[in-house]
Design a protein around this motif. Sequence first.
Motif, PDB file in Angstrom:
ATOM      1  N   ARG A  67       0.835  -1.204   0.000  1.00  0.00           N
ATOM      2  CA  ARG A  67       0.000   0.000   0.000  1.00  0.00           C
ATOM      3  C   ARG A  67       0.869   1.253   0.000  1.00  0.00           C
ATOM      4  O   ARG A  67       0.591   2.224  -0.699  1.00  0.00           O
ATOM      5  N   MET A  68       1.954   1.235   0.782  1.00  0.00           N
ATOM      6  CA  MET A  68       2.854   2.376   0.824  1.00  0.00           C
ATOM      7  C   MET A  68       3.457   2.630  -0.557  1.00  0.00           C
ATOM      8  O   MET A  68       3.492   3.771  -1.021  1.00  0.00           O
ATOM      9  N   LEU A  69       3.895   1.589  -1.231  1.00  0.00           N
ATOM     10  CA  LEU A  69       4.460   1.742  -2.567  1.00  0.00           C
ATOM     11  C   LEU A  69       3.433   2.299  -3.549  1.00  0.00           C
ATOM     12  O   LEU A  69       3.754   3.124  -4.395  1.00  0.00           O
ATOM     13  N   GLY A  70       2.202   1.852  -3.439  1.00  0.00           N
ATOM     14  CA  GLY A  70       1.158   2.284  -4.360  1.00  0.00           C
ATOM     15  C   GLY A  70       0.628   3.679  -4.106  1.00  0.00           C
ATOM     16  O   GLY A  70       0.159   4.345  -5.018  1.00  0.00           O
ATOM     17  N   ARG A  71       0.708   4.142  -2.865  1.00  0.00           N
ATOM     18  CA  ARG A  71       0.112   5.432  -2.509  1.00  0.00           C
ATOM     19  C   ARG A  71       1.108   6.584  -2.452  1.00  0.00           C
ATOM     20  O   ARG A  71       0.696   7.737  -2.341  1.00  0.00           O
TER      21      ARG A  71
END
Length: 86
Positions: A67-71
Amino acid sequence: MSASAAADTERLTPDGVLAALYRAVEPTDPVETARALVAEDSVRIALCVGCPDELDAIGRALGICLRMLGRSPEFSGYAIADCRLL
C-alpha cells in the motif's frame, strides 16, 4: 525494498519513509513500532505488528508495504526485494 536505477534515494529520509508508511497503515493492520533506514540504493523497513502467528504477521507487513508503494509517489521505481521474520 530495493530501488530501481531511476529511483533517487538521496531525496528520501527515514522520517519521510515512516510518514509514508503510517499513511498506508489501515486500522485493521496496526503497527506497534516501525524503523526505517535509507542507505545508498535501498530502503529498509522494520515493522513490529501484533499478530497471532508468523504467517499473518508477514502478510500484514507485506500488505502495508505494498500500500505504501502504491500510494506514495516518492517510492516510484521501488519494489519489495525481500521480507524477513525476526
